[in-house]
Design an enzyme around this catalytic site. Sequence first.
Site, PDB file in Angstrom:
ATOM      1  N   LYS A   1     -19.072   7.940 -23.029  1.00  0.00           N
ATOM      2  CA  LYS A   1     -19.345   9.251 -22.426  1.00  0.00           C
ATOM      3  C   LYS A   1     -20.074  10.142 -23.428  1.00  0.00           C
ATOM      4  O   LYS A   1     -21.095  10.754 -23.119  1.00  0.00           O
ATOM      5  CB  LYS A   1     -18.030   9.900 -22.020  1.00  0.00           C
ATOM      6  CG  LYS A   1     -18.168  11.358 -21.613  1.00  0.00           C
ATOM      7  CD  LYS A   1     -16.885  12.143 -21.834  1.00  0.00           C
ATOM      8  CE  LYS A   1     -17.096  13.626 -21.577  1.00  0.00           C
ATOM      9  NZ  LYS A   1     -17.447  13.934 -20.193  1.00  0.00           N
TER      10      LYS A   1
ATOM     11  N   LYS B   1     -18.725   8.305  -2.840  1.00  0.00           N
ATOM     12  CA  LYS B   1     -17.440   7.701  -3.173  1.00  0.00           C
ATOM     13  C   LYS B   1     -17.482   6.185  -3.027  1.00  0.00           C
ATOM     14  O   LYS B   1     -18.070   5.662  -2.078  1.00  0.00           O
ATOM     15  CB  LYS B   1     -16.362   8.223  -2.231  1.00  0.00           C
ATOM     16  CG  LYS B   1     -16.112   9.691  -2.383  1.00  0.00           C
ATOM     17  CD  LYS B   1     -15.010   9.973  -3.359  1.00  0.00           C
ATOM     18  CE  LYS B   1     -14.913  11.477  -3.535  1.00  0.00           C
ATOM     19  NZ  LYS B   1     -14.020  11.862  -4.607  1.00  0.00           N
TER      20      LYS B   1
ATOM     21  N   GLY C   1     -13.977  29.440  -3.928  1.00  0.00           N
ATOM     22  CA  GLY C   1     -12.805  29.633  -4.784  1.00  0.00           C
ATOM     23  C   GLY C   1     -13.128  29.791  -6.250  1.00  0.00           C
ATOM     24  O   GLY C   1     -12.792  30.794  -6.862  1.00  0.00           O
TER      25      GLY C   1
ATOM     26  N   ARG D   1     -19.046  11.407 -16.435  1.00  0.00           N
ATOM     27  CA  ARG D   1     -17.929  12.279 -16.052  1.00  0.00           C
ATOM     28  C   ARG D   1     -16.626  11.497 -16.015  1.00  0.00           C
ATOM     29  O   ARG D   1     -16.527  10.491 -15.306  1.00  0.00           O
ATOM     30  CB  ARG D   1     -18.247  12.893 -14.692  1.00  0.00           C
ATOM     31  CG  ARG D   1     -17.361  14.057 -14.317  1.00  0.00           C
ATOM     32  CD  ARG D   1     -17.580  15.275 -15.205  1.00  0.00           C
ATOM     33  NE  ARG D   1     -18.603  16.161 -14.663  1.00  0.00           N
ATOM     34  CZ  ARG D   1     -18.359  17.058 -13.719  1.00  0.00           C
ATOM     35  NH1 ARG D   1     -17.158  17.215 -13.242  1.00  0.00           N
ATOM     36  NH2 ARG D   1     -19.334  17.805 -13.245  1.00  0.00           N
TER      37      ARG D   1
ATOM     38  N   TRP E   1      -6.107  12.377  -5.996  1.00  0.00           N
ATOM     39  CA  TRP E   1      -6.655  12.494  -7.342  1.00  0.00           C
ATOM     40  C   TRP E   1      -5.599  12.330  -8.424  1.00  0.00           C
ATOM     41  O   TRP E   1      -5.775  12.731  -9.557  1.00  0.00           O
ATOM     42  CB  TRP E   1      -7.443  13.811  -7.473  1.00  0.00           C
ATOM     43  CG  TRP E   1      -8.656  13.807  -6.569  1.00  0.00           C
ATOM     44  CD1 TRP E   1      -9.155  12.735  -5.871  1.00  0.00           C
ATOM     45  CD2 TRP E   1      -9.504  14.914  -6.233  1.00  0.00           C
ATOM     46  NE1 TRP E   1     -10.255  13.106  -5.139  1.00  0.00           N
ATOM     47  CE2 TRP E   1     -10.494  14.445  -5.339  1.00  0.00           C
ATOM     48  CE3 TRP E   1      -9.530  16.260  -6.613  1.00  0.00           C
ATOM     49  CZ2 TRP E   1     -11.485  15.270  -4.817  1.00  0.00           C
ATOM     50  CZ3 TRP E   1     -10.526  17.078  -6.084  1.00  0.00           C
ATOM     51  CH2 TRP E   1     -11.490  16.584  -5.207  1.00  0.00           C
TER      52      TRP E   1
ATOM     53  N   HIS F   1     -10.809  24.005   3.055  1.00  0.00           N
ATOM     54  CA  HIS F   1     -12.160  23.636   2.621  1.00  0.00           C
ATOM     55  C   HIS F   1     -12.238  22.124   2.482  1.00  0.00           C
ATOM     56  O   HIS F   1     -11.371  21.499   1.877  1.00  0.00           O
ATOM     57  CB  HIS F   1     -12.496  24.306   1.290  1.00  0.00           C
ATOM     58  CG  HIS F   1     -13.729  23.736   0.642  1.00  0.00           C
ATOM     59  ND1 HIS F   1     -14.991  23.950   1.164  1.00  0.00           N
ATOM     60  CD2 HIS F   1     -13.886  22.939  -0.426  1.00  0.00           C
ATOM     61  CE1 HIS F   1     -15.868  23.295   0.418  1.00  0.00           C
ATOM     62  NE2 HIS F   1     -15.225  22.676  -0.547  1.00  0.00           N
TER      63      HIS F   1
ATOM     64  N   CYS G   1     -14.943  18.736   1.706  1.00  0.00           N
ATOM     65  CA  CYS G   1     -16.030  18.617   0.754  1.00  0.00           C
ATOM     66  C   CYS G   1     -16.964  17.443   0.976  1.00  0.00           C
ATOM     67  O   CYS G   1     -17.365  16.827   0.026  1.00  0.00           O
ATOM     68  CB  CYS G   1     -15.373  18.413  -0.593  1.00  0.00           C
ATOM     69  SG  CYS G   1     -16.066  19.257  -1.930  1.00  0.00           S
TER      70      CYS G   1
ATOM     71  N   GLU H   1     -18.844  21.303   3.364  1.00  0.00           N
ATOM     72  CA  GLU H   1     -20.125  20.955   2.771  1.00  0.00           C
ATOM     73  C   GLU H   1     -21.070  20.594   3.919  1.00  0.00           C
ATOM     74  O   GLU H   1     -20.702  19.827   4.798  1.00  0.00           O
ATOM     75  CB  GLU H   1     -19.954  19.749   1.862  1.00  0.00           C
ATOM     76  CG  GLU H   1     -21.250  19.312   1.264  1.00  0.00           C
ATOM     77  CD  GLU H   1     -21.080  18.130   0.333  1.00  0.00           C
ATOM     78  OE1 GLU H   1     -20.143  18.148  -0.476  1.00  0.00           O
ATOM     79  OE2 GLU H   1     -21.894  17.219   0.426  1.00  0.00           O
TER      80      GLU H   1
ATOM     81  N   HIS I   1     -24.437  21.893  -5.798  1.00  0.00           N
ATOM     82  CA  HIS I   1     -24.517  20.824  -6.791  1.00  0.00           C
ATOM     83  C   HIS I   1     -25.823  20.868  -7.576  1.00  0.00           C
ATOM     84  O   HIS I   1     -25.993  20.147  -8.532  1.00  0.00           O
ATOM     85  CB  HIS I   1     -24.355  19.460  -6.111  1.00  0.00           C
ATOM     86  CG  HIS I   1     -23.054  19.370  -5.361  1.00  0.00           C
ATOM     87  ND1 HIS I   1     -22.944  19.767  -4.048  1.00  0.00           N
ATOM     88  CD2 HIS I   1     -21.824  18.985  -5.738  1.00  0.00           C
ATOM     89  CE1 HIS I   1     -21.690  19.612  -3.663  1.00  0.00           C
ATOM     90  NE2 HIS I   1     -20.989  19.139  -4.664  1.00  0.00           N
TER      91      HIS I   1
HETATM   92  N1  GLN Z   1     -11.374  25.847  -4.467  1.00  0.00           N
HETATM   93  C1  GLN Z   1     -12.033  24.786  -5.158  1.00  0.00           C
HETATM   94  C2  GLN Z   1     -13.205  25.346  -5.959  1.00  0.00           C
HETATM   95  O1  GLN Z   1     -13.835  26.209  -5.511  1.00  0.00           O
HETATM   96  C3  GLN Z   1     -12.530  23.730  -4.217  1.00  0.00           C
HETATM   97  C4  GLN Z   1     -13.262  22.637  -4.952  1.00  0.00           C
HETATM   98  C5  GLN Z   1     -13.568  21.405  -4.120  1.00  0.00           C
HETATM   99  O2  GLN Z   1     -13.771  21.459  -2.943  1.00  0.00           O
HETATM  100  N2  GLN Z   1     -13.666  20.260  -4.731  1.00  0.00           N
HETATM  101  O3  GLN Z   1     -13.521  24.875  -7.031  1.00  0.00           O
HETATM  102 ZN    ZN Z   2     -15.890  21.420  -2.005  1.00  0.00          ZN
END
Ligand code: GLN
Ligand code: ZN
Length: 811
Positions: free
Chosen positions: A36, A137, A482, A565, A611, A691, A693, A715, A744
Amino acid sequence: MTTTPARPEDQPPAQVPALPATVLGYPRIGPNRAIKKALEAHWRGGDVAALREAIHAHRARTLGRLAGLGLESDSAIPADGAVIDQVLDASVLLGLVPRRFREAGFSATSPDTGEGLALVSALARGTSTVEPLELTKWFDTNYHYYVPEIEPDVGFSAQTDAVVERFRAFRDLAAETAGAALPRPTLLGPVSFLLLAKAVSSAESPTGGTDGALAQESRFDRLDELVAAYSALLGALHDAGAAWVQLEEPALASDGWDVPREQIVTGLRTAYTAFAGLTARPALFVPVSYGTAGDDALAALGAAGVEAVGLDLERGALPAKEGLAPLAGRTVAAGIVGGLNVWRTDVARAAGLLDQLRERHEGPVTVSSSTSLLHVPHDAARETQLDPQVAGWLAFADQKVGEVLALAGHLTAGPDALEGLRADDASRRRLRERHPQVRVEAVRRRLDEVLPEDRRRAAAEHRRAAQEAALDLPPLPTTTIGSFPQTSEIRRVRAAHRRGALDQQGYEEAIRGQIADCIRRQEDLGLDVLVHGEAERNDMVQYFAENLEGFITTTHGWVQSYGSRCLRPPILFGDVHRPAPITVEWTRYAASLTRRPVKGMLTGPVTILAWSFVRDDQPLAATADQIALALRDEVEDLQAAGTRIIQVDEPALRELLPLQVAHRPEYLRWSVESFRLATSAAKPDTQLHTHLCYSEFETVIDAIDALDADVTTLEASRSGFEVVTALAEHGFSRGIGPGVWDIHSPRVPGVDELIERLRLAAEVLDPQIVWSNPDCGLKTRGWEETEASLRHLVNATAVVRAELARVPAGV
Ligand code: GLN
Ligand code: ZN
């Protein structure tokens, strides 16, 4: 598929050396993340020679380590040469360099040279002018691979010199390493390669327009061409002296592909029949990881004439006798040491499976890991900070190698070989069951008492009216997801606190300063719903794991997530509960600084599971519900502290979706129920947000609806905003914020493009349900681009609001 015995000409080469006990791959970042660090130093402008040196040193260390651990036979050590990603490497070794990269001056070459490292770096990260390959993924793991692009007018060209050079480099290193024998080259197999790839139309495609767009399914039309390229690679490996080659076909364990299963299995048979028919080739070892291979696939591989097949017996089922019959005479590698978890193998269960397999299979049996070990950290022996009892339950990569060899001893030396190990393991398991943090009666009792109504909120219409009255938000309310930029200042503060260089009071003052700054900036921008910014969180899962009982965190437990990463997943080992409120004080402080609503911000139960490394001694659904109850306490406390809006993030909801379609409804049922258990303490006038993603969420749209959140942010921008149409077709009637810009990328979106997206959302959906927000958290961005982008968002929203005001509602 028939199971007639193979014809003589299909017989494997006369002198196939035995396939020894083995692992399918080994961590590639280095115990101290040397790879890394070397990659990132190179990407910051450092000499490529230093990176090549680090790669060479890592390979030498891996060979020495694996040989030292006992992988001493020829072909026992996998020579997984990939540094960034094995799929990316396969693309390059097949000469698949997309047109836009060719036009920017790149060409296919060995990924191990300076030039090749520049190429793989560019493919993975893009350049100032060229978009990178898509990152997505890998099966149902938290590893990500780079999606190969198949263009109509770009052919495959096998980089035979590159595979030979790589293999020779490993072989020569092995020759210098005490105990190391001939390594075994590894390569993603052709069927999985095609399934994981995407067909893209070249911009210059002669037909142009939509005619030039390739149907996704059409990538399978390229199989013959691909088989020719792989055949060339296999021939080259043979000439370079490889005895076995590992061709991985993990895609066979999933049945959720867009290509019909029969076509996949026919393709498999065609490809491997061609490989087996090559006169000069290594013996073929085809492991199928991440689930059950399927009897149809085993039959095809058997009929084709491969010499060995690997089964995943951690995730997948042991085939019946009939399922194994087509593999008669071939080697079966039993993947009984799990590559996806960090727990010691259940020795009695593993030995039982091996015995069953030997009974059912007519042919040699060997032992392997179920997947590559790239998903687990290097060495549990380094975790000296842990409760020694808990540490004793762990097996990282090095321990798993030992387990593979011990279980192989069971095959060769008979049941007595395992006696000591079996007894140790059994007593360890008994102690584990009784460990006071593994079984917490209060947690279990509380879960037993959960009633169906604890997972239900008031009717959505009733809630909507209550929230409208309580919040009084404008149309198209603006908000963020967030997190705000995690500056080096914030990281310094957290690190100093962790080291003990900054005391609790100093730390809290510093974080409050960050929160105050973040609130002021959001007010200046004119956002409607604010957040505290998450400055106190290193990571949205680790933060909760550190504040809940039932988790441990490691010191050296890094695993590769993508590229350079790395993540250090928490280990969920016991019953989960919340000893004290976690986020309440930060949220209360943020709210005290503004008259606008501040969203409370929590991570949902499924994402915390996904995770983390999760205990293997109870069903996932039960563990999810324990986390849910802990979060439910937090929801209640936030609410009691006056929080009007609470967001519970579930970005990983889709990630855990089972690879086998038949298992999906059950997963979606318990995952949705646990989210609802966590969130249904929210009163009708508390607005609940979630949320998610990922963009292709059509398969889970019903589940998203069933989460019963008041507002969902998604997203959407990377997939061309298609989700908006899908939501409209579905009749989605809850609040919805399809992210209008891709966070991103550092690019600041123009006001006009934001207006266009908001207009589209307000046109296709009921404008009253639409929110205006970016598509994920902003923690990886800098303040300058963040403020500029949000200013554009607020301005664009004002324009579309004014347009909506001119149109009578409901038209
Ligand atoms: N609340 C988290 C942030 O804004 C959500 C991140 C995510 O969706 N991976 O970082
Ligand atoms: Zn997200």
